[in-house]
Design an enzyme around this catalytic site. Structure first.
Site, PDB file in Angstrom:
ATOM      1  N   GLU A  32       6.273 -22.817 -18.468  1.00  0.00           N
ATOM      2  CA  GLU A  32       7.674 -23.187 -18.252  1.00  0.00           C
ATOM      3  C   GLU A  32       7.855 -24.675 -18.566  1.00  0.00           C
ATOM      4  OE1 GLU A  32       9.039 -22.265 -14.281  1.00  0.00           O
ATOM      5  OE2 GLU A  32      11.118 -22.708 -14.801  1.00  0.00           O
TER       6      GLU A  32
ATOM      7  N   ASN B 128      15.903 -14.406 -15.252  1.00  0.00           N
ATOM      8  CA  ASN B 128      14.779 -14.707 -14.357  1.00  0.00           C
ATOM      9  C   ASN B 128      15.295 -14.851 -12.929  1.00  0.00           C
ATOM     10  OD1 ASN B 128      11.982 -15.981 -13.691  1.00  0.00           O
ATOM     11  ND2 ASN B 128      13.454 -17.475 -12.924  1.00  0.00           N
ATOM     12  N   GLU B 129      14.687 -14.137 -12.019  1.00  0.00           N
ATOM     13  CA  GLU B 129      15.070 -14.228 -10.604  1.00  0.00           C
ATOM     14  C   GLU B 129      16.598 -14.317 -10.484  1.00  0.00           C
ATOM     15  OE1 GLU B 129      12.718 -17.163  -8.468  1.00  0.00           O
ATOM     16  OE2 GLU B 129      10.860 -16.098  -8.946  1.00  0.00           O
TER      17      GLU B 129
ATOM     18  N   TYR C 270       4.243 -14.877  -5.111  1.00  0.00           N
ATOM     19  CA  TYR C 270       3.297 -15.997  -4.990  1.00  0.00           C
ATOM     20  C   TYR C 270       2.513 -15.877  -3.690  1.00  0.00           C
ATOM     21  CZ  TYR C 270       5.443 -18.367  -8.941  1.00  0.00           C
ATOM     22  OH  TYR C 270       5.869 -18.689 -10.210  1.00  0.00           O
TER      23      TYR C 270
ATOM     24  N   GLU D  47       5.179 -13.441 -12.507  1.00  0.00           N
ATOM     25  CA  GLU D  47       4.910 -14.717 -11.826  1.00  0.00           C
ATOM     26  C   GLU D  47       4.074 -14.405 -10.601  1.00  0.00           C
ATOM     27  OE1 GLU D  47       8.010 -17.589 -11.074  1.00  0.00           O
ATOM     28  OE2 GLU D  47       9.037 -17.048 -12.931  1.00  0.00           O
TER      29      GLU D  47
ATOM     30  N   GLN E  14       0.903 -21.282 -13.343  1.00  0.00           N
ATOM     31  CA  GLN E  14       1.305 -21.336 -14.735  1.00  0.00           C
ATOM     32  C   GLN E  14       0.124 -21.810 -15.571  1.00  0.00           C
ATOM     33  OE1 GLN E  14       5.026 -23.291 -15.505  1.00  0.00           O
ATOM     34  NE2 GLN E  14       6.094 -22.216 -13.846  1.00  0.00           N
TER      35      GLN E  14
HETATM   36  O1  AHR Z   1       6.893 -20.943 -11.298  1.00  0.00           O
HETATM   37  C1  AHR Z   1       7.799 -21.783 -10.675  1.00  0.00           C
HETATM   38  C2  AHR Z   1       9.109 -21.100 -10.339  1.00  0.00           C
HETATM   39  O2  AHR Z   1       8.909 -20.105  -9.387  1.00  0.00           O
HETATM   40  C3  AHR Z   1       9.806 -20.379 -11.460  1.00  0.00           C
HETATM   41  O3  AHR Z   1      10.562 -21.224 -12.251  1.00  0.00           O
HETATM   42  C4  AHR Z   1      10.691 -19.420 -10.732  1.00  0.00           C
HETATM   43  O4  AHR Z   1      10.963 -18.264 -11.468  1.00  0.00           O
HETATM   44  C5  AHR Z   1       9.939 -19.127  -9.455  1.00  0.00           C
HETATM   45  O5  AHR Z   1      10.728 -19.215  -8.347  1.00  0.00           O
END
Ligand code: AHR
Length: 550
Positions: free
Chosen positions: A74, A219-220, A299, A354, A403
């Site tokens: 990103e 995205n999201e 995450y 992600e 990432q």
């Molecule tokens: O990876 C960092 C961020 O986490 C991304 O931009 C977003 O999609 C997520 O919330």
């Protein structure tokens, strides 16, 4: 206890035993055994820690799609600028502005796809700012409010993809863009006929059409992508799906540009409602709209905002983070079950685009740049998640760790001309043979590793046959202090020999640094293969990958 005190206690014990020679001799024997490592003590330790695995080569499972080893780059902090792009005039060795050291390191991982340009950034990205001889400087309002010079745009990304031998997974802007803007971008990238946009691409240096391997639509969208309701997003998705297409007649088969819809970000009812809404609609899809993947973000963070340190932690934080990461299993099972209701043939992939450990920013770094170290704990975290994806290979056909460089759970860290490969990098390297391999079932009683109030399965394992038919086995020892003897019984496999590598280090928070880049690197491991069995000793807190010669 300080060593001097230890000595005094020992001397007192010995003198109190002096009047009776037998206990004294036994005591001394045990002491010598402990100190010098008697075979008796070692054998007892090993016997207590044996785990039997059954690897059944006669029952092949699903293909482990190579795309589960995808990456995410990103426009965030030093992920793209400095991590990939240094510009053609940089003193850092580069090819057309892209770092040579980073390209060489990534090539070795056979990265199947790279998701770009975001993340939250994608929903503010306007592709025209990043083409041609005059680039438009914009503000990266999501990540630190810094200037994005847009010197890394479409052509540079595609060049990077080409240099590392990967495929492009492009996320288009739904939040602040329009279907027309996204459709134009796709025409610019993919049109083979001389349309005005294709001619503009040629004038900018690339007459041949690019290939967009995968397309992410937003995205999201439930959060940074525009706070949409599932129904609102669904209507947007249908419009984008209809008009944002691959304009190259030679690539018009949809399978050549699968489209991925925004999916859930957790397990709560709002996320199950999201998956329900999209998948229920999918059941009714028509000629004018379709979808190939549903994205999911998860995450390992324990709680927001991320507060766990990425380095300088102990066993408490180690065990808590690993407990949290194993929640991926339940999350995939939960959303897969909803998908199964509406798509029993599993045509739509669950795309975990992600995932990874998200910790507190390194002290002194810009908090908007999401800078963190990467330790042995992350290597184990990566292996556990990759194994979960492999076990769900029939539904999870793509995943992108967050990432790639300098951001969150990165493969690579750079500082100006310096580069270091992280423990997570080495896990990805060790797992290369699992790309497109066929899953082979492994059963075992993992036992348990307990620390304070956390109990975890002590080991984890997967097996697969690679595209050439060779058998590979991965075994993770989560326990940070105890070795395990692994006895792997093989069915339908005649093992002549086996060899492999182990990734471990002295501490759970051992890291590679620019000064000491080889603190956590794979080393050869010895394996005994005989009578349909493999026997090896797994080091504590380790990731081991073996190949078997038949
Ligand atoms: O990876 C960092 C961020 O986490 C991304 O931009 C977003 O999609 C997520 O919330």
């Amino acid at each position: 206890m300080p060593p001097a005190n230890n000595f005094r206690v020992l001397a007192r014990r010995l003198s109190s035993l002096a009047f009776n020679p037998l206990p004294a001799l036994l005591f001394v024997h045990v002491l010598v055994c402990i100190t010098l490592g008697s075979p008796y003590v070692a054998a007892q330790k090993v016997a207590l820690s044996k785990v039997e695995l059954s690897v059944d080569g006669s029952k092949p499972g699903a293909k482990i799609d190579r795309n589960i080893f995808g990456q995410f780059a990103e426009h965030l902090g030093h992920g793209v600028y400095e991590g990939i792009w240094v510009g053609p005039d940089s003193r850092i060795p580069n090819t057309r502005g892209i770092r040579n050291d980073v390209v060489a390191a990534l090539k070795a991982l056979k990265v199947p796809n790279v998701r770009w340009p975001g993340g939250c950034f994608a929903d503010e990205y306007h592709w025209r700012n990043g083409i041609g001889s005059t680039r438009v400087a914009t503000l990266n309002s999501n990540w630190g409010g810094v200037i994005d010079p847009n010197t890394f745009g479409t052509h540079e990304f595609m060049d990077f993809i080409d240099q590392i031998g990967s495929e492009a997974y492009v996320s288009v802007n739904v939040g602040s863009g329009t279907p027309k803007e996204a459709a134009d971008w796709l025409e610019y990238m993919t049109a083979a006929q001389p349309t005005t946009l294709a001619k503009e691409r040629a004038a900018n240096g690339h007459p041949a059409p690019y290939k967009v391997g995968y397309l992410g639509v937003g995205n999201e969208s439930w959060d940074c992508g525009g706070n949409m309701s599932p129904d609102y997003y669904l209507s947007q998705f249908k419009i984008y799906d209809r008009f944002v297409r691959n304009f190259n007649p030679a690539q018009q088969d949809k399978q050549q540009m699968p489209k991925i819809a925004v999916g859930p970000g957790g397990s709560e009812p709002r996320w199950t409602e999201w998956t329900e809404t999209i998948m229920k609609a999918y059941q009714q899809h028509t000629w004018s709209w379709d979808m190939n993947g549903l994205s999911m973000h998860s995450y390992t963070v324990v709680r927001w905002p991320p507060a766990y340190a990425s380095v300088g932690f102990g066993e408490t934080e180690y065990s808590q983070i690993l407990k949290s990461t194993l929640e991926m299993e339940g999350l995939i099972a939960q959303h897969s079950a909803i998908m199964d209701k509406y798509d029993p043939q599993k045509k739509v992939a669950l795309v975990v685009d992600e995932w990874g450990g998200w910790y507190a920013p390194l002290p002194g770094s810009n908090p908007g740049f999401l800078v963190q170290q990467n330790s042995l704990r992350d290597a184990i975290l990566a292996a556990l998640n990759l194994n979960i994806f492999a076990r769900h290979a029939d539904r999870v056909r793509m995943a992108n760790i967050a990432q790639m460089i300098n951001v969150l759970q990165a493969m690579i860290l750079t500082d100006s001309e310096k580069m270091v490969l992280t423990p997570t990098y080495y896990v990805y390297k060790m797992y290369v043979p699992f790309q497109d391999a066929t899953f082979v079932p492994v059963t075992f009683d993992a036992g348990s590793y307990t620390h304070e109030n956390v109990a975890l399965p002590r080991i984890d394992a997967i097996a697969a046959r690679d595209t050439a038919g060779k058998l590979w086995l991965e075994i993770t020892n989560v326990d940070p202090t105890r070795t395990v003897e692994i006895d792997a019984n093989l069915t339908g496999i005649t093992a002549k020999s086996a060899s492999g590598q182990v990734l471990t280090a002295p501490k759970v928070d051992s890291v590679n640094t620019f000064e000491a880049p080889n603190a956590v690197v794979p080393k050869p491991v010895s394996v005994k293969a005989s009578n349909g069995k493999l026997v090896l000793i797994l080091e504590p807190k380790s990731v081991t990958v073996l190949s078997v010669e038949e």
